[in-house]
Design an enzyme around this catalytic site. Structure first.
Site, PDB file in Angstrom:
ATOM      1  N   GLY A  77       0.810  -1.211   0.000  1.00  0.00           N
ATOM      2  CA  GLY A  77       0.000   0.000   0.000  1.00  0.00           C
ATOM      3  C   GLY A  77       0.845   1.262   0.000  1.00  0.00           C
ATOM      4  O   GLY A  77       2.079   1.219  -0.019  1.00  0.00           O
ATOM      5  N   ASP A 112      -1.156 -13.492   5.733  1.00  0.00           N
ATOM      6  CA  ASP A 112      -2.599 -13.258   5.816  1.00  0.00           C
ATOM      7  C   ASP A 112      -2.909 -12.889   7.258  1.00  0.00           C
ATOM      8  O   ASP A 112      -2.939 -13.750   8.142  1.00  0.00           O
ATOM      9  CB  ASP A 112      -3.352 -14.526   5.403  1.00  0.00           C
ATOM     10  N   ILE A 113      -3.128 -11.599   7.508  1.00  0.00           N
ATOM     11  CA  ILE A 113      -3.320 -11.135   8.889  1.00  0.00           C
ATOM     12  C   ILE A 113      -4.670 -11.549   9.466  1.00  0.00           C
ATOM     13  O   ILE A 113      -4.905 -11.383  10.668  1.00  0.00           O
ATOM     14  CB  ILE A 113      -3.128  -9.610   9.007  1.00  0.00           C
ATOM     15  N   ALA A 129      -5.408  -2.518   5.617  1.00  0.00           N
ATOM     16  CA  ALA A 129      -6.783  -2.148   5.958  1.00  0.00           C
ATOM     17  C   ALA A 129      -7.690  -2.317   4.746  1.00  0.00           C
ATOM     18  O   ALA A 129      -7.218  -2.353   3.606  1.00  0.00           O
ATOM     19  CB  ALA A 129      -6.848  -0.701   6.443  1.00  0.00           C
ATOM     20  N   TYR A 130      -8.973  -2.410   5.019  1.00  0.00           N
ATOM     21  CA  TYR A 130      -9.988  -2.328   3.964  1.00  0.00           C
ATOM     22  C   TYR A 130     -10.373  -0.858   3.902  1.00  0.00           C
ATOM     23  O   TYR A 130     -10.983  -0.324   4.823  1.00  0.00           O
ATOM     24  CB  TYR A 130     -11.203  -3.186   4.318  1.00  0.00           C
ATOM     25  N   THR A 153      -7.946   6.265  11.289  1.00  0.00           N
ATOM     26  CA  THR A 153      -8.470   7.236  10.331  1.00  0.00           C
ATOM     27  C   THR A 153      -9.337   8.317  10.965  1.00  0.00           C
ATOM     28  O   THR A 153      -9.939   8.109  12.030  1.00  0.00           O
ATOM     29  CB  THR A 153      -9.315   6.490   9.272  1.00  0.00           C
ATOM     30  N   ASP A 154      -9.414   9.458  10.282  1.00  0.00           N
ATOM     31  CA  ASP A 154     -10.331  10.522  10.692  1.00  0.00           C
ATOM     32  C   ASP A 154     -11.791  10.096  10.547  1.00  0.00           C
ATOM     33  O   ASP A 154     -12.688  10.725  11.104  1.00  0.00           O
ATOM     34  CB  ASP A 154     -10.069  11.792   9.877  1.00  0.00           C
ATOM     35  N   TYR A 188     -16.953   1.798   7.034  1.00  0.00           N
ATOM     36  CA  TYR A 188     -15.494   1.917   7.076  1.00  0.00           C
ATOM     37  C   TYR A 188     -15.034   2.509   8.403  1.00  0.00           C
ATOM     38  O   TYR A 188     -14.195   1.930   9.116  1.00  0.00           O
ATOM     39  CB  TYR A 188     -14.990   2.772   5.914  1.00  0.00           C
ATOM     40  N   TRP A 239      -6.912  11.670   4.547  1.00  0.00           N
ATOM     41  CA  TRP A 239      -6.702  12.109   3.162  1.00  0.00           C
ATOM     42  C   TRP A 239      -5.306  11.729   2.661  1.00  0.00           C
ATOM     43  O   TRP A 239      -4.567  12.546   2.117  1.00  0.00           O
ATOM     44  CB  TRP A 239      -6.918  13.609   3.045  1.00  0.00           C
TER      45      TRP A 239
END
Length: 300
Positions: free
Chosen positions: A10, A46-47, A70-71, A111-112, A136, A161
């Site tokens: 990522g 594979d976590i 993350a998804y 995440t925000d 999410y 972002w």
């Protein structure tokens, strides 16, 4: 010291790779795929498989895990709650429990989007109650809660972002659209702060190199400095790239119907991060210029 990086393919994983190249620590990069953007071989992990995670941590005596996996597809998460929960919460619990068993520390990226339901108009602090508006954000909040329940030593960095030279992201999309479209509408009623993934990666690397993660467990907010809307962000992307032929106009969010309501204001207060680690944070336009310069040079 051995450091395990998940989600290495990522944006942030690739930036951690660059930041850690000269480290004396041993970084082990893992993902469900087996090569990074530059072809660097990585280990498959594979976590979601708790046994596989425990074995990896034990066999390699891992003392720090940086969880970049993350998804992250905000809209698709609305139709894939089970998968989002698996990757954003269950897998996080697996990592936390495994690193705890080896007396290590988990550095987790959140995440925000854990905020948004309440009408905030001042920067969000770490101790504010999570009020996600979609699956999410909810599953990422569950991930944070799973870490707390595990009792593992952990630092959680909420960011926002995120963009970089790697993968799909807003900056790369808008570079293409502003170069190819005569006009473009972008929402101006969602406010936050862009984050250059390399800045976040460098900050995490600095903390690890200086062993500053020890004794500083907790939740921190990290984005670049400043505030803007997606419209302002797009205007600067076009300006720095020299894409002057596109007429960029502001619009309301309801002109782009979505399955999920995104936070209208999710600016993150970074005071705790700066005071704890003694680091300055770059202003968002300065970092955006760096990223676009790198992308342009890579095209040449």
């Amino acid at each position: 010291m051995n450091v395990l990086v998940t989600g290495a393919n990522g944006q942030l994983g690739n930036c951690i790779r660059l930041a850690s190249k000269e480290s004396a620590d041993r970084y082990i990069f893992t993902d469900v795929m087996e090569a990074m953007a530059d072809g660097t071989p990585i280990s498959r992990l594979d976590i979601t498989d708790a046994g596989m995670v425990r074995q990896m941590v034990k066999d390699n005596d891992i003392k720090v895990i940086i969880n970049c996996a993350a998804y992250t597809n905000v809209d698709a998460a609305e139709d894939n709650q089970v998968l989002a929960e698996l990757l954003n919460a269950t897998a996080v619990r697996n990592l936390a429990e495994a690193v705890k068993a080896n007396d290590g520390t988990l550095i987790h990226i959140s995440t925000d989007y854990v905020f948004g339901k309440e009408p905030y108009n001042v920067p969000c602090r770490e101790d504010q109650k999570g009020t996600p508006t979609g699956i999410y954000g909810l599953t990422k909040l569950h991930g944070e809660q799973a870490i707390a329940e595990s009792g593992a030593k952990a630092l959680i960095f909420r960011t926002a972002w995120l963009y970089s030279e790697y993968g799909k992201n807003f900056v790369k999309t808008m570079l293409n659209l502003t170069a190819t479209k005569p006009e473009l509408k972008v929402v101006f009623d969602q406010t936050g702060t862009p984050t250059y993934a390399q800045d976040l990666a460098d900050a995490i690397f600095h903390i690890i190199e200086n062993r500053a993660f020890k004794g500083n467990e907790g939740i921190y907010h990290y984005s670049n400095e400043g505030v803007c809307s997606w419209y302002d962000f797009t205007k600067m992307i076009a300006e720095y790239a020299g894409n002057t032929g596109c007429d960029i106009q502001p619009c309301h969010s309801d002109e782009f119907p979505s399955k999920v309501t995104r936070p209208s204001y999710s600016v993150l207060d970074k005071t705790k991060f700066k005071e704890t680690f003694g680091m300055k944070v770059a202003y968002w336009t300065d970092s955006l210029k760096k990223c676009i310069k790198n992308l342009k040079e890579n095209e040449a």
